[in-house]
Design a protein around this motif. Sequence first.
Motif, PDB file in Angstrom:
ATOM      1  N   HIS A  87       0.806  -1.221   0.000  1.00  0.00           N
ATOM      2  CA  HIS A  87       0.000   0.000   0.000  1.00  0.00           C
ATOM      3  C   HIS A  87       0.841   1.274   0.000  1.00  0.00           C
ATOM      4  CE1 HIS A  87      -3.313  -2.684   0.531  1.00  0.00           C
ATOM      5  NE2 HIS A  87      -2.755  -3.182   1.602  1.00  0.00           N
ATOM      6  N   ARG A  88       2.162   1.112   0.081  1.00  0.00           N
ATOM      7  CA  ARG A  88       3.042   2.271  -0.035  1.00  0.00           C
ATOM      8  C   ARG A  88       3.319   2.620  -1.496  1.00  0.00           C
ATOM      9  NH1 ARG A  88       5.152   3.789   4.739  1.00  0.00           N
ATOM     10  NH2 ARG A  88       4.926   2.335   6.500  1.00  0.00           N
ATOM     11  N   TYR A  89       2.908   1.746  -2.397  1.00  0.00           N
ATOM     12  CA  TYR A  89       3.118   1.992  -3.821  1.00  0.00           C
ATOM     13  C   TYR A  89       1.884   2.639  -4.441  1.00  0.00           C
ATOM     14  CZ  TYR A  89       7.153  -1.077  -3.212  1.00  0.00           C
ATOM     15  OH  TYR A  89       8.332  -1.628  -2.782  1.00  0.00           O
ATOM     16  N   SER A  90       2.082   3.242  -5.606  1.00  0.00           N
ATOM     17  CA  SER A  90       1.006   3.939  -6.310  1.00  0.00           C
ATOM     18  C   SER A  90      -0.183   3.013  -6.542  1.00  0.00           C
ATOM     19  CB  SER A  90       1.526   4.455  -7.656  1.00  0.00           C
ATOM     20  OG  SER A  90       0.467   4.721  -8.547  1.00  0.00           O
ATOM     21  N   PRO A  91      -1.412   3.472  -6.240  1.00  0.00           N
ATOM     22  CA  PRO A  91      -2.581   2.620  -6.503  1.00  0.00           C
ATOM     23  C   PRO A  91      -2.748   2.305  -7.982  1.00  0.00           C
ATOM     24  CG  PRO A  91      -3.255   4.824  -5.806  1.00  0.00           C
ATOM     25  CD  PRO A  91      -1.789   4.726  -5.570  1.00  0.00           C
ATOM     26  N   TYR A  92      -2.346   3.248  -8.852  1.00  0.00           N
ATOM     27  CA  TYR A  92      -2.453   2.964 -10.284  1.00  0.00           C
ATOM     28  C   TYR A  92      -1.500   1.847 -10.683  1.00  0.00           C
ATOM     29  CZ  TYR A  92      -2.469   3.442 -15.333  1.00  0.00           C
ATOM     30  OH  TYR A  92      -2.567   3.174 -16.674  1.00  0.00           O
ATOM     31  N   ALA A  93      -0.261   1.886 -10.170  1.00  0.00           N
ATOM     32  CA  ALA A  93       0.718   0.841 -10.500  1.00  0.00           C
ATOM     33  C   ALA A  93       0.251  -0.513  -9.985  1.00  0.00           C
ATOM     34  CB  ALA A  93       2.082   1.199  -9.908  1.00  0.00           C
ATOM     35  N   ARG A  94      -0.320  -0.529  -8.781  1.00  0.00           N
ATOM     36  CA  ARG A  94      -0.813  -1.795  -8.229  1.00  0.00           C
ATOM     37  C   ARG A  94      -2.012  -2.316  -9.020  1.00  0.00           C
ATOM     38  NH1 ARG A  94      -2.852  -0.825  -2.986  1.00  0.00           N
ATOM     39  NH2 ARG A  94      -2.467   1.409  -3.063  1.00  0.00           N
ATOM     40  N   ALA A  95      -2.896  -1.407  -9.420  1.00  0.00           N
ATOM     41  CA  ALA A  95      -4.055  -1.828 -10.201  1.00  0.00           C
ATOM     42  C   ALA A  95      -3.630  -2.389 -11.551  1.00  0.00           C
ATOM     43  CB  ALA A  95      -5.011  -0.652 -10.393  1.00  0.00           C
ATOM     44  N   THR A  96      -2.670  -1.739 -12.192  1.00  0.00           N
ATOM     45  CA  THR A  96      -2.181  -2.216 -13.493  1.00  0.00           C
ATOM     46  C   THR A  96      -1.542  -3.591 -13.363  1.00  0.00           C
ATOM     47  OG1 THR A  96      -1.790   0.071 -14.201  1.00  0.00           O
ATOM     48  CG2 THR A  96      -0.689  -1.672 -15.442  1.00  0.00           C
ATOM     49  N   THR A  97      -0.734  -3.771 -12.311  1.00  0.00           N
ATOM     50  CA  THR A  97      -0.101  -5.072 -12.077  1.00  0.00           C
ATOM     51  C   THR A  97      -1.143  -6.152 -11.841  1.00  0.00           C
ATOM     52  OG1 THR A  97       1.835  -3.973 -11.107  1.00  0.00           O
ATOM     53  CG2 THR A  97       1.543  -6.310 -10.625  1.00  0.00           C
ATOM     54  N   PHE A 148      -7.894  -5.261  -6.025  1.00  0.00           N
ATOM     55  CA  PHE A 148      -9.106  -4.689  -5.450  1.00  0.00           C
ATOM     56  C   PHE A 148      -8.851  -3.588  -4.411  1.00  0.00           C
ATOM     57  CE2 PHE A 148     -11.133  -8.000  -7.769  1.00  0.00           C
ATOM     58  CZ  PHE A 148     -12.432  -7.575  -7.950  1.00  0.00           C
ATOM     59  N   PRO A 149      -7.914  -3.753  -3.460  1.00  0.00           N
ATOM     60  CA  PRO A 149      -7.621  -2.605  -2.587  1.00  0.00           C
ATOM     61  C   PRO A 149      -7.054  -1.421  -3.365  1.00  0.00           C
ATOM     62  CG  PRO A 149      -6.730  -4.638  -1.671  1.00  0.00           C
ATOM     63  CD  PRO A 149      -7.152  -4.949  -3.070  1.00  0.00           C
ATOM     64  N   ALA A 150      -6.248  -1.713  -4.395  1.00  0.00           N
ATOM     65  CA  ALA A 150      -5.677  -0.643  -5.212  1.00  0.00           C
ATOM     66  C   ALA A 150      -6.771   0.120  -5.947  1.00  0.00           C
ATOM     67  CB  ALA A 150      -4.678  -1.229  -6.210  1.00  0.00           C
ATOM     68  N   MET A 151      -7.775  -0.580  -6.423  1.00  0.00           N
ATOM     69  CA  MET A 151      -8.857   0.065  -7.159  1.00  0.00           C
ATOM     70  C   MET A 151      -9.633   1.011  -6.242  1.00  0.00           C
ATOM     71  SD  MET A 151     -11.539  -1.771  -9.754  1.00  0.00           S
ATOM     72  CE  MET A 151     -12.091  -2.986  -8.556  1.00  0.00           C
ATOM     73  N   ALA A 152      -9.912   0.581  -5.003  1.00  0.00           N
ATOM     74  CA  ALA A 152     -10.608   1.455  -4.065  1.00  0.00           C
ATOM     75  C   ALA A 152      -9.765   2.685  -3.732  1.00  0.00           C
ATOM     76  CB  ALA A 152     -10.956   0.679  -2.792  1.00  0.00           C
ATOM     77  N   SER A 153      -8.474   2.474  -3.478  1.00  0.00           N
ATOM     78  CA  SER A 153      -7.577   3.596  -3.178  1.00  0.00           C
ATOM     79  C   SER A 153      -7.463   4.540  -4.362  1.00  0.00           C
ATOM     80  CB  SER A 153      -6.190   3.073  -2.791  1.00  0.00           C
ATOM     81  OG  SER A 153      -6.249   2.294  -1.614  1.00  0.00           O
ATOM     82  N   LEU A 154      -7.462   3.997  -5.570  1.00  0.00           N
ATOM     83  CA  LEU A 154      -7.367   4.812  -6.773  1.00  0.00           C
ATOM     84  C   LEU A 154      -8.559   5.754  -6.898  1.00  0.00           C
ATOM     85  CD1 LEU A 154      -6.003   5.469  -9.505  1.00  0.00           C
ATOM     86  CD2 LEU A 154      -7.302   3.555 -10.496  1.00  0.00           C
TER      87      LEU A 154
END
Length: 391
Positions: free
Chosen positions: A263-273, A308-314
């Motif tokens: 969660h310290r990384y960009s939500p967009y980068a996590r969502a893309t991954t 899914f957590p990345a999408m919410a954070s995004l």
Amino acid sequence: MKIAFWLYFFMFIAFFDLHAQYPILTPFALSLGAAPTFIGWMMGIYSITHLPGNLLAGRGVDKHGSRRYLIFSLISAGIILLLQAHVTAPWQLLMLRSLSGFVLAFLAPACLALLASLSQDPIKQGKLMAGHGVMHTLASVVSPAAGAFLVAQAGFATTFQSLGWLLIGTGIIAIFLIKGNQGSTPAVSGHLTKGYDEVQTTGFRVIPLRFYLLPLAVACSQGILFFELPLQAGGISGILNTGLYFSLLSLGALVTLCMLFLHRYSPYARATTGVLGMALAFYSMVANWNIPLAVSLVFLGMAKGVLFPAMASLFIELSGGKRLGTVFSLQSIAMSLGAFLGPVLAGQIRHTLSPYFLAFLLLMLLLVTVPPMRKRSKAERTAGQTPPAVV
């Protein structure tokens, strides 16, 4: 936080009930004489009836808070499950599933808005969303196998009745534990604060519609999986196998959800991954890679745990953290549309094209459709603003 603990508990029970039905709905429909095409529509209608509920929930949560919508959703869904235990024809199941889709549409916007309101720190919000994902995943690890086992031991009627009373009981508990109009205010105080409308409007950013293609495509691919996997496992005779497959999917998600450092990384980068990982997992199910289905499902689950957590954070970041009831309502609408299209498309094409390959194509198309975000400047981060996406 006490409210977070109880909210996680309510979400666990709701998700347990929801996922316990995944391995048994298709066999139950088959036992009533439904054809695969009808089953696709049955699963799809559940999602399409989310839309009016999502539209009502968005404005309602922002204006009145989450409490009433959370309680209504839990108790109403439980009553519908009690009625579902007495279904004798496919059209009756279709009607009840459509009603269930409507009442459960209020649950996600209410829960997510209430969770996000517990903190304004982006990292802490990310962890709260991850906690939502952990509860979702823990429930989905045990519930598919539990639902399949309960059907094998007691039958469909007893299973639906048990799940229904569990939801009703949880809704009654929520009446006493969630006080006031708690919702999407910047800090949960138990009542609507003075100047609420001004606080909610200031700093709100309109999210470009193309970003809603993310939940749309992801939900569509999930709908394809939820339709195809029970049929692939053997229908009525493969209920236990289906339950185990869904549990493996959730175990994979649990692995990555527990990696809180992500969660310290960009939500967009996590969502893309996460999207790329899901696409590769679907492709492995149809390619000649000699990868066991169980391994592909675990990898697919790990990708979901990142996504899914990345999408919410995004979406929190894109909106500036304001009017979260509306934001998560629109996200739920996109997911409802995707979950409707997925099983319907899969039911129409499964005799000519692998539904898993269609899911792969959709996810890969998503990667080239949703643009990256421009990195925020120091001044923007200080002001709590989110820059527009690069087109």
